[in-house]
Write an enzyme that holds these catalytic residues in place. Sequence first.
Site, PDB file in Angstrom:
ATOM      1  N   LYS A  39      63.770  40.560  18.574  1.00 30.69           N
ATOM      2  CA  LYS A  39      64.509  39.353  18.976  1.00 30.69           C
ATOM      3  C   LYS A  39      65.795  39.704  19.735  1.00 30.69           C
ATOM      4  O   LYS A  39      66.064  39.165  20.797  1.00 30.69           O
ATOM      5  CB  LYS A  39      64.874  38.505  17.740  1.00 30.69           C
ATOM      6  CG  LYS A  39      63.675  38.045  16.924  1.00 30.69           C
ATOM      7  CD  LYS A  39      64.095  37.215  15.719  1.00 30.69           C
ATOM      8  CE  LYS A  39      64.957  37.957  14.706  1.00 30.69           C
ATOM      9  NZ  LYS A  39      64.267  39.084  14.031  1.00 30.69           N
ATOM     10  N   ARG A  75      65.677  52.173  14.184  1.00 26.88           N
ATOM     11  CA  ARG A  75      66.724  51.471  14.951  1.00 26.88           C
ATOM     12  C   ARG A  75      68.083  52.140  14.762  1.00 26.88           C
ATOM     13  O   ARG A  75      68.444  52.533  13.661  1.00 26.88           O
ATOM     14  CB  ARG A  75      66.811  50.014  14.484  1.00 26.88           C
ATOM     15  CG  ARG A  75      67.998  49.256  15.094  1.00 26.88           C
ATOM     16  CD  ARG A  75      67.828  47.766  15.021  1.00 26.88           C
ATOM     17  NE  ARG A  75      67.649  47.243  13.681  1.00 26.88           N
ATOM     18  CZ  ARG A  75      67.313  45.972  13.412  1.00 26.88           C
ATOM     19  NH1 ARG A  75      67.104  45.112  14.392  1.00 26.88           N
ATOM     20  NH2 ARG A  75      67.166  45.576  12.168  1.00 26.88           N
ATOM     21  N   ARG A 107      72.122  50.966  10.485  1.00 28.39           N
ATOM     22  CA  ARG A 107      72.594  49.913   9.591  1.00 28.39           C
ATOM     23  C   ARG A 107      72.151  50.231   8.170  1.00 28.39           C
ATOM     24  O   ARG A 107      71.024  50.665   7.953  1.00 28.39           O
ATOM     25  CB  ARG A 107      71.991  48.562  10.009  1.00 28.39           C
ATOM     26  CG  ARG A 107      72.808  47.822  11.045  1.00 28.39           C
ATOM     27  CD  ARG A 107      72.043  46.685  11.670  1.00 28.39           C
ATOM     28  NE  ARG A 107      71.355  45.817  10.717  1.00 28.39           N
ATOM     29  CZ  ARG A 107      70.590  44.773  11.080  1.00 28.39           C
ATOM     30  NH1 ARG A 107      70.417  44.487  12.368  1.00 28.39           N
ATOM     31  NH2 ARG A 107      70.003  44.036  10.178  1.00 28.39           N
TER      32      ARG A 107
HETATM   33  P1  ADP Z   1      65.242  42.165  15.746  1.00 31.43           P
HETATM   34  O1  ADP Z   1      66.464  41.622  16.447  1.00 31.43           O
HETATM   35  O2  ADP Z   1      64.076  41.225  15.848  1.00 31.43           O
HETATM   36  O3  ADP Z   1      65.496  42.609  14.350  1.00 31.43           O
HETATM   37  P2  ADP Z   1      65.535  44.457  17.581  1.00 31.43           P
HETATM   38  O4  ADP Z   1      65.581  43.843  18.938  1.00 31.43           O
HETATM   39  O5  ADP Z   1      66.799  44.946  17.008  1.00 31.43           O
HETATM   40  O6  ADP Z   1      64.780  43.455  16.556  1.00 31.43           O
HETATM   41  O7  ADP Z   1      64.457  45.642  17.635  1.00 31.43           O
HETATM   42  C1  ADP Z   1      64.182  46.435  16.471  1.00 31.43           C
HETATM   43  C2  ADP Z   1      64.025  47.892  16.883  1.00 31.43           C
HETATM   44  O8  ADP Z   1      62.811  48.045  17.623  1.00 31.43           O
HETATM   45  C3  ADP Z   1      65.128  48.428  17.777  1.00 31.43           C
HETATM   46  O9  ADP Z   1      65.332  49.791  17.457  1.00 31.43           O
HETATM   47  C4  ADP Z   1      64.569  48.290  19.194  1.00 31.43           C
HETATM   48  O10 ADP Z   1      65.088  49.264  20.082  1.00 31.43           O
HETATM   49  C5  ADP Z   1      63.080  48.502  18.966  1.00 31.43           C
HETATM   50  N1  ADP Z   1      62.216  47.685  19.837  1.00 31.43           N
HETATM   51  C6  ADP Z   1      62.439  46.433  20.303  1.00 31.43           C
HETATM   52  N2  ADP Z   1      61.405  45.998  21.049  1.00 31.43           N
HETATM   53  C7  ADP Z   1      60.481  47.008  21.034  1.00 31.43           C
HETATM   54  C8  ADP Z   1      59.185  47.183  21.628  1.00 31.43           C
HETATM   55  N3  ADP Z   1      58.620  46.230  22.369  1.00 31.43           N
HETATM   56  N4  ADP Z   1      58.540  48.341  21.408  1.00 31.43           N
HETATM   57  C9  ADP Z   1      59.109  49.319  20.650  1.00 31.43           C
HETATM   58  N5  ADP Z   1      60.314  49.223  20.074  1.00 31.43           N
HETATM   59  C10 ADP Z   1      61.009  48.087  20.262  1.00 31.43           C
HETATM   60  P1  ADP Z   2      67.034  41.436  11.382  1.00 35.76           P
HETATM   61  O1  ADP Z   2      66.719  40.637  12.597  1.00 35.76           O
HETATM   62  O2  ADP Z   2      66.807  42.894  11.556  1.00 35.76           O
HETATM   63  O3  ADP Z   2      66.432  40.891  10.137  1.00 35.76           O
HETATM   64  P2  ADP Z   2      69.704  40.278  11.258  1.00 35.76           P
HETATM   65  O4  ADP Z   2      70.804  41.012  11.894  1.00 35.76           O
HETATM   66  O5  ADP Z   2      69.187  39.059  11.922  1.00 35.76           O
HETATM   67  O6  ADP Z   2      68.569  41.346  11.033  1.00 35.76           O
HETATM   68  O7  ADP Z   2      70.127  39.855   9.769  1.00 35.76           O
HETATM   69  C1  ADP Z   2      70.702  40.769   8.868  1.00 35.76           C
HETATM   70  C2  ADP Z   2      70.948  40.072   7.533  1.00 35.76           C
HETATM   71  O8  ADP Z   2      71.913  39.013   7.708  1.00 35.76           O
HETATM   72  C3  ADP Z   2      69.725  39.392   6.922  1.00 35.76           C
HETATM   73  O9  ADP Z   2      68.939  40.279   6.157  1.00 35.76           O
HETATM   74  C4  ADP Z   2      70.393  38.301   6.054  1.00 35.76           C
HETATM   75  O10 ADP Z   2      70.903  38.843   4.855  1.00 35.76           O
HETATM   76  C5  ADP Z   2      71.574  37.888   6.908  1.00 35.76           C
HETATM   77  N1  ADP Z   2      71.236  36.755   7.790  1.00 35.76           N
HETATM   78  C6  ADP Z   2      71.156  36.772   9.153  1.00 35.76           C
HETATM   79  N2  ADP Z   2      70.818  35.562   9.639  1.00 35.76           N
HETATM   80  C7  ADP Z   2      70.688  34.738   8.554  1.00 35.76           C
HETATM   81  C8  ADP Z   2      70.328  33.374   8.372  1.00 35.76           C
HETATM   82  N3  ADP Z   2      70.035  32.573   9.429  1.00 35.76           N
HETATM   83  N4  ADP Z   2      70.281  32.888   7.109  1.00 35.76           N
HETATM   84  C9  ADP Z   2      70.565  33.657   6.052  1.00 35.76           C
HETATM   85  N5  ADP Z   2      70.888  34.946   6.150  1.00 35.76           N
HETATM   86  C10 ADP Z   2      70.955  35.503   7.376  1.00 35.76           C
END
Ligand code: ADP
Ligand code: ADP
Length: 210
Positions: free
Chosen positions: A13, A122, A155
Amino acid sequence: MKLILLGAPGAGKGTQAKKIVAEFGIPQISTGDILRKAVADGTPLGTEAKKYMEAGKLVPDEVVIGLMKDRLQEDDCKDGFILDGFPRTVEQAEALGEITDIDAVISIEVDMDSLVERITGRRSCPKCGAVYHISFNPPKEDGICDACGSTLIQREDDREETVRKRLDTYTRQTSPLIEYYAGKSLLKTVEGNGSIDDIYASVRKILLGL
Ligand code: ADP
Ligand code: ADP
Ligand code: ZN
């Protein structure tokens, strides 16, 4: 353009949101980034949120909803925005519906094994928020942010123990939003198991068709 990016932790995302920002000039609003900043700054919100985040649980709805109500009223949101990580429960989605209308919900679908691999590999820049992957999207110089030169970190909640809990939280509390938005005819699904650029090509096609 008012968009929601939906998808499990690690689906990509944030990565896709940054590409949309670069092309379309609307802001990325990441609740995770806002919460992590509050934790780093040691604000009351951060102190409250920290215990949930460390446990792989969601921060309570009323906390996150209050925060987003304020954020969406800021000036930079008036021509649109990309919500990354919000809403994450049906209750949050209902509250959002009372604040504003949404044009599209893009759901990025990735299989479980790839999610774990993506999250555990990541690496994030604590200063500018850039995101890398040790194998799939490495920085030019090992462990150093291309954009600002800071030392990259993993993280705390990206370690394998917490990752399983977060994926479980997603399945139970967030995945029902797929049905929820399909029911409102807003859902667009993107196959998320390709390269970052291939996935962006699909996302872009959807946006240009809105
Ligand atoms: P989210 O915001 O949904 O948690 P991220 O954008 O942070 O996901 O992506 C999670 C990890 O996967 C990051 O280390 C990113 O560089 C990697 N990543 C994102 N898109 C892809 C893809 N299409 N293929 C492989 N790795 C990806
Ligand atoms: P990822 O996309 O890798 O799950 P985020 O950075 O979006 O990670 O979220 C990290 C943490 O922050 C989540 O595991 C949760 O604890 C909290 N968080 C983020 N967005 C929300 C939300 N909309 N509602 C509740 N908790 C949230
Ligand atoms: Zn950086």
